[in-house]
Scaffold this motif. Structure first.
Motif, PDB file in Angstrom:
ATOM      1  N   SER A   8       0.859  -1.190   0.000  1.00 40.84           N
ATOM      2  CA  SER A   8       0.000   0.000   0.000  1.00 40.84           C
ATOM      3  C   SER A   8       0.892   1.236   0.000  1.00 40.84           C
ATOM      4  CB  SER A   8      -0.880   0.014   1.254  1.00 40.84           C
ATOM      5  OG  SER A   8      -1.745   1.137   1.226  1.00 40.84           O
ATOM      6  N   SER A  59      -7.191   9.841  10.902  1.00 42.20           N
ATOM      7  CA  SER A  59      -7.173   8.846   9.814  1.00 42.20           C
ATOM      8  C   SER A  59      -8.252   9.160   8.791  1.00 42.20           C
ATOM      9  CB  SER A  59      -7.442   7.453  10.400  1.00 42.20           C
ATOM     10  OG  SER A  59      -8.761   7.418  10.916  1.00 42.20           O
ATOM     11  N   GLY A  60      -8.114   8.524   7.630  1.00 44.21           N
ATOM     12  CA  GLY A  60      -9.149   8.647   6.604  1.00 44.21           C
ATOM     13  C   GLY A  60     -10.451   8.048   7.104  1.00 44.21           C
ATOM     14  N   THR A  61     -10.337   6.962   7.856  1.00 39.89           N
ATOM     15  CA  THR A  61     -11.535   6.309   8.390  1.00 39.89           C
ATOM     16  C   THR A  61     -12.294   7.272   9.304  1.00 39.89           C
ATOM     17  OG1 THR A  61     -10.450   4.157   8.250  1.00 39.89           O
ATOM     18  CG2 THR A  61     -12.324   4.334   9.768  1.00 39.89           C
ATOM     19  N   HIS A  85     -14.772   2.013   0.052  1.00 41.77           N
ATOM     20  CA  HIS A  85     -13.937   1.761   1.222  1.00 41.77           C
ATOM     21  C   HIS A  85     -14.768   1.871   2.491  1.00 41.77           C
ATOM     22  CE1 HIS A  85     -10.749   2.176   4.228  1.00 41.77           C
ATOM     23  NE2 HIS A  85      -9.992   1.530   3.367  1.00 41.77           N
ATOM     24  N   GLU A  90     -14.218  -0.091   6.719  1.00 44.19           N
ATOM     25  CA  GLU A  90     -14.194   0.834   7.857  1.00 44.19           C
ATOM     26  C   GLU A  90     -14.975   0.265   9.036  1.00 44.19           C
ATOM     27  OE1 GLU A  90     -14.847   4.843   6.261  1.00 44.19           O
ATOM     28  OE2 GLU A  90     -13.307   4.455   4.750  1.00 44.19           O
ATOM     29  N   GLU A 138     -16.122   7.955  -4.104  1.00 46.44           N
ATOM     30  CA  GLU A 138     -14.707   7.724  -3.741  1.00 46.44           C
ATOM     31  C   GLU A 138     -13.825   8.034  -4.949  1.00 46.44           C
ATOM     32  OE1 GLU A 138     -14.188   3.949  -1.641  1.00 46.44           O
ATOM     33  OE2 GLU A 138     -12.271   3.690  -2.665  1.00 46.44           O
ATOM     34  N   ASN A 142     -10.471   2.918  -4.841  1.00 48.68           N
ATOM     35  CA  ASN A 142      -9.497   1.889  -4.475  1.00 48.68           C
ATOM     36  C   ASN A 142      -9.836   0.525  -5.091  1.00 48.68           C
ATOM     37  OD1 ASN A 142      -7.885   0.056  -3.058  1.00 48.68           O
ATOM     38  ND2 ASN A 142      -8.011   1.167  -1.137  1.00 48.68           N
ATOM     39  N   ASP A 171     -15.057  10.609  -0.517  1.00 43.13           N
ATOM     40  CA  ASP A 171     -13.872  10.005   0.099  1.00 43.13           C
ATOM     41  C   ASP A 171     -12.734  10.203  -0.907  1.00 43.13           C
ATOM     42  OD1 ASP A 171     -11.809   8.461   0.992  1.00 43.13           O
ATOM     43  OD2 ASP A 171     -12.967   6.610   1.227  1.00 43.13           O
ATOM     44  N   ALA A 173      -9.535  10.063  -0.359  1.00 44.59           N
ATOM     45  CA  ALA A 173      -8.283   9.605   0.270  1.00 44.59           C
ATOM     46  C   ALA A 173      -7.107   9.860  -0.678  1.00 44.59           C
ATOM     47  CB  ALA A 173      -8.390   8.126   0.620  1.00 44.59           C
ATOM     48  N   ARG A 174      -7.308   9.559  -1.963  1.00 44.34           N
ATOM     49  CA  ARG A 174      -6.246   9.750  -2.967  1.00 44.34           C
ATOM     50  C   ARG A 174      -6.689  10.741  -4.052  1.00 44.34           C
ATOM     51  NH1 ARG A 174      -6.335   4.356  -1.584  1.00 44.34           N
ATOM     52  NH2 ARG A 174      -4.432   3.630  -0.541  1.00 44.34           N
ATOM     53  N   LYS A 202      -0.893   8.693   2.860  1.00 42.01           N
ATOM     54  CA  LYS A 202      -0.770   7.663   1.817  1.00 42.01           C
ATOM     55  C   LYS A 202       0.341   8.102   0.863  1.00 42.01           C
ATOM     56  CE  LYS A 202      -5.158   5.612   2.651  1.00 42.01           C
ATOM     57  NZ  LYS A 202      -5.610   6.418   3.813  1.00 42.01           N
ATOM     58  N   ARG A 321      -2.852  -6.725  -5.246  1.00 37.15           N
ATOM     59  CA  ARG A 321      -2.808  -5.283  -5.505  1.00 37.15           C
ATOM     60  C   ARG A 321      -1.390  -4.831  -5.188  1.00 37.15           C
ATOM     61  NH1 ARG A 321      -5.270  -0.441  -1.805  1.00 37.15           N
ATOM     62  NH2 ARG A 321      -3.637  -1.295  -0.446  1.00 37.15           N
TER      63      ARG A 321
HETATM   64  N1  TLP Z   1      -7.115   2.133   2.500  1.00 37.40           N
HETATM   65  C1  TLP Z   1      -6.121   1.142   2.865  1.00 37.40           C
HETATM   66  C2  TLP Z   1      -6.801  -0.150   3.363  1.00 37.40           C
HETATM   67  O1  TLP Z   1      -7.718   0.155   4.355  1.00 37.40           O
HETATM   68  C3  TLP Z   1      -7.480  -0.917   2.294  1.00 37.40           C
HETATM   69  C4  TLP Z   1      -5.228   0.859   1.674  1.00 37.40           C
HETATM   70  O2  TLP Z   1      -4.185   0.201   1.899  1.00 37.40           O
HETATM   71  O3  TLP Z   1      -5.555   1.278   0.553  1.00 37.40           O
HETATM   72  N2  TLP Z   1     -10.574   5.670   1.906  1.00 37.40           N
HETATM   73  C5  TLP Z   1      -9.877   4.971   0.999  1.00 37.40           C
HETATM   74  C6  TLP Z   1     -10.274   5.041  -0.430  1.00 37.40           C
HETATM   75  C7  TLP Z   1      -8.785   4.177   1.408  1.00 37.40           C
HETATM   76  O4  TLP Z   1      -8.118   3.497   0.500  1.00 37.40           O
HETATM   77  C8  TLP Z   1      -8.426   4.159   2.771  1.00 37.40           C
HETATM   78  C9  TLP Z   1      -7.284   3.292   3.261  1.00 37.40           C
HETATM   79  C10 TLP Z   1      -9.187   4.920   3.674  1.00 37.40           C
HETATM   80  C11 TLP Z   1     -10.268   5.669   3.205  1.00 37.40           C
HETATM   81  C12 TLP Z   1      -8.916   4.907   5.157  1.00 37.40           C
HETATM   82  O5  TLP Z   1      -7.765   5.571   5.495  1.00 37.40           O
HETATM   83  P1  TLP Z   1      -7.029   5.275   6.898  1.00 37.40           P
HETATM   84  O6  TLP Z   1      -6.249   4.021   6.698  1.00 37.40           O
HETATM   85  O7  TLP Z   1      -6.182   6.485   7.108  1.00 37.40           O
HETATM   86  O8  TLP Z   1      -8.074   5.132   7.937  1.00 37.40           O
END
Ligand code: TLP
Length: 345
Positions: A8, A59-61, A85, A90, A138, A142, A171, A173-174, A202, A321
């Protein structure tokens, strides 16, 4: 890093510039709103997302959870993808902690939710049914291969949602991977959304943290939820300092991760025992499976790769992955391809 870690982009360590900024960061008690470094990060993040305000979360969560709980009350419903995700990974927090009901509709291969599916999922105002409040998207997606959602698609969802009195949470995240891949700003991608979460930890390499952005009123509500979740941190400027360096220096270079992912996919495609997903990679993720004739499963192959100092993500019985990031350079890509070739024999 002394091994090649493709599990990851969350495995990234902070850069030397981040460690230096963390050591020097001016701090205060962020629960009183007095940490100047957190405040600066939140302002920068809001500006990058084109929103009024930002909230630093661990965290993203927690960012997604705080957002959804700020948008929805107990028994309200969020429409999201069956590969989201938030739905898959979560820990069911939105229902466990917020009593929020989820309505899952199929994610199309390109990461989107079909507008028709969203339209039919919106509930009538009927006391037998939960109230639809929110649509969650999202970007990048992912589980759909790291594919980017376009600004025009997100705008269509925003228009549909707002015409029905609903909100949109993204979301993201990326989201910077999507922005760099498509040559647009993150703010443009986030514009139709009422709230957006993005991760610093990330591809941007910060050790901890995400930022939730939205209107000033929305962030005020999310701030209360963050406190309820135990996410009010104190001298968090130590962490936010790395996030500032991430936003200042690590966004544009995501293009390198995307080109490394392309080289990795190209190298792996020359190994007959591996089947790459069509279209992979869209951004920094390569998805692939083992061909039918391979007598091992993905966990066995991953264990053999670990012996070669290469770590990969196992995401199905015969599926992997691989995620590129700052710590994966040209040489790491070559060594990873060679390791796959070796363990297939
Ligand atoms: N994703 C992680 C795992 O939990 C799968 C990864 O290795 O890709 N939204 C998206 C789209 C994510 O991919 C993730 C983390 C999160 C939220 C949560 O972020 P965190 O890990 O900071 O809580």
């Amino acid at each position: 890093m002394d091994y090649i870690d493709l599990r990851s982009d969350t495995v990234t360590h902070p850069t030397p510039a981040m460690r230096a900024a963390m050591a020097e960061a001016p701090v205060g008690d962020d629960v009183y709103g007095e940490d100047p470094t957190v405040n600066r990060l939140q302002e920068m993040a809001a500006e990058k997302m084109g929103k009024q305000a930002g909230l630093f979360v661990p965290s993203g969560t927690m960012g997604n959870l705080a957002a959804i709980l700020a948008h929805c009350g107990r028994g309200d419903e969020v429409i999201l993808g069956n590969k989201a995700h938030t739905f898959l990974y979560e820990a069911g927090g939105i229902s466990a902690l917020g009593g929020v009901h989820s309505c899952q509709i199929p994610n199309q291969p390109e990461g989107i939710l079909a507008l028709e599916d969203i339209r039919s999922a919106i509930r009538p105002n009927d006391p037998h049914q939960p109230l639809t409040r929110l649509i969650a998207l999202e970007n990048t997606h992912n589980r759909c291969g790291g594919v980017s959602l376009t600004a025009s698609y997100t705008r269509e969802v925003g228009n549909l949602a707002h015409s029905q009195g609903l909100n949109v949470h993204l979301d993201g995240a990326r989201i910077f991977n999507a922005a760099v891949a498509m040559g647009v700003s993150a703010a443009e991608l986030a514009a139709p959304a009422d709230s957006v979460t993005f991760c610093l930890s990330k591809g941007l390499c910060a050790p901890v943290g995400s930022v939730l952005c939205g209107s000033t009123d929305f962030i005020r509500s999310a701030h209360r939820v963050r406190k309820q979740l135990g996410g009010g941190m104190r001298q968090a400027g130590i962490l936010a300092a790395a996030g500032i360096v991430a936003l200042e220096t690590m966004v544009d270079r995501l293009a390198d991760d995307h080109s490394h992912a392309k080289c990795l996919a190209q190298g792996l495609s020359s190994i007959p025992e591996l089947i790459l997903d069509p279209g992979t990679p869209y951004t920094n993720m390569v998805f692939l499976s083992l061909a039918q004739e391979v007598p091992f499963n993905a966990s066995q192959v991953a264990a053999r790769l670990t012996e070669q100092n290469v770590r990969v993500g196992v995401v199905g019985a015969r599926r992997f992955r691989l995620v590129t990031h700052y710590w994966i350079d040209d040489e790491a890509v070559e060594r990873a391809v060679e390791a796959f070739r070796k363990v297939m024999i």
